[in-house]
Motif scaffolding. Structure first.
Motif, short mmCIF file in Angstrom:
data_model
loop_
_atom_site.label_atom_id
_atom_site.label_comp_id
_atom_site.label_asym_id
_atom_site.label_seq_id
_atom_site.Cartn_x
_atom_site.Cartn_y
_atom_site.Cartn_z
N GLN A 1 0.95 -16.70 -1.51
CA GLN A 1 2.09 -15.80 -1.52
C GLN A 1 2.05 -14.93 -0.27
OE1 GLN A 1 2.71 -13.65 -5.19
NE2 GLN A 1 2.51 -15.50 -6.43
N PHE B 1 5.58 -3.95 -4.02
CA PHE B 1 5.50 -5.04 -3.06
C PHE B 1 6.33 -6.24 -3.53
CE2 PHE B 1 2.45 -3.61 -0.02
CZ PHE B 1 1.59 -2.76 -0.70
N PHE C 1 3.41 -11.43 1.42
CA PHE C 1 3.84 -10.14 0.92
C PHE C 1 4.62 -9.35 1.96
CE2 PHE C 1 1.81 -9.57 -3.21
CZ PHE C 1 0.97 -10.67 -3.24
N GLY C 2 5.56 -8.57 1.46
CA GLY C 2 6.31 -7.66 2.31
C GLY C 2 5.51 -6.40 2.59
#
Lengths: 116, 111
Positions: free
Chosen positions: A105, A90, A107-108
């Motif tokens: 954060q 990730f 995340f992809g």
């Protein structure tokens, strides 16, 4: 959702071959991260970047290298893939929001890598 | 980084309130408590963050007692779509901060 893409989304490779995973963001965030996630475990940080050409090691950096030549791209390279690097990878991004310090954060979608 | 301990798994039924407790006995004075949610085959997603007392947003509430050695994530009236892994993280609230994920709590919501 934050504009983060990862490529490829799936990859099968053989032991000893080099592999490069790409993370691309359209948010102009300063910080970028690479994590790996193994079955039954949380995410572990591999490398991170705090700006173009500025990177540092995370918890599990052995066998991995990274590069960031542009704000929007963060590349993760496995110089010689091993079966222990079979995992889901990730990418994440973060930035400072205005004057407030904030560590959220984004995340992809992840890249599933299998090393045979 | 402060270590966290949370239950490995929990079961609930639709419409119930779910409370997931996280222990962080060695939390530092300027550490924040953050919860992330992860659905299968997706990356984690930020849910809520707090420092002390109670924080509420449109998704959840976070209760933090005065000694800050634990925290409770409360999900009101869960649905099947809340089935996910929930991670409790403790650390500094700085942009660019590294996150340390533990094993998380796997919540299963049943009909």
């Amino acid at each position: 959702d934050a504009g983060i893409t990862q490529s490829p989304r799936h990859k099968v490779t053989e032991t000893g071959t080099p592999v490069t995973l790409r993370c691309h963001q359209t948010e102009n965030h300063r910080y970028m991260y690479w994590y790996r996630q193994d079955p039954g475990h949380g995410l572990r940080l591999i490398h991170y970047s705090y700006g173009v050409k500025d990177t540092d090691k995370g918890e599990v950096s052995d066998g991995y290298s990274v590069s960031r030549s542009k704000t929007e791209d963060f590349l993760l390279t496995l110089e010689s893939a091993t079966s222990s690097q079979t995992s889901v990878y990730f990418c994440a991004i973060s930035d400072r929001i205005g004057l407030a310090a904030y560590n959220e954060q984004f995340f992809g979608p992840g890249t599933r890598l299998t090393v045979l | 980084l402060a270590k966290t301990t949370q239950p490995i798994s929990m079961d609930s039924y639709e419409g119930q309130e779910v409370n997931i407790t996280c222990s962080h006995n060695n939390i530092a004075t300027n550490d924040y408590i953050t919860w992330y949610q992860q659905f299968p085959s997706q990356g984690p997603r930020f849910i809520i963050q707090g420092y002390k007392t109670k924080v509420t947003n449109e998704v959840a509430s976070l209760f933090i007692p005065a000694d800050r050695k634990s925290s409770t994530l409360s999900l009101p009236r869960v649905s099947l779509s809340d089935t996910a892994v929930y991670y409790c993280l403790v650390g500094k609230n700085n942009a660019g901060n590294m996150l340390t994920f533990g094993g998380g709590t796997r919540l299963m919501v049943k009909p």
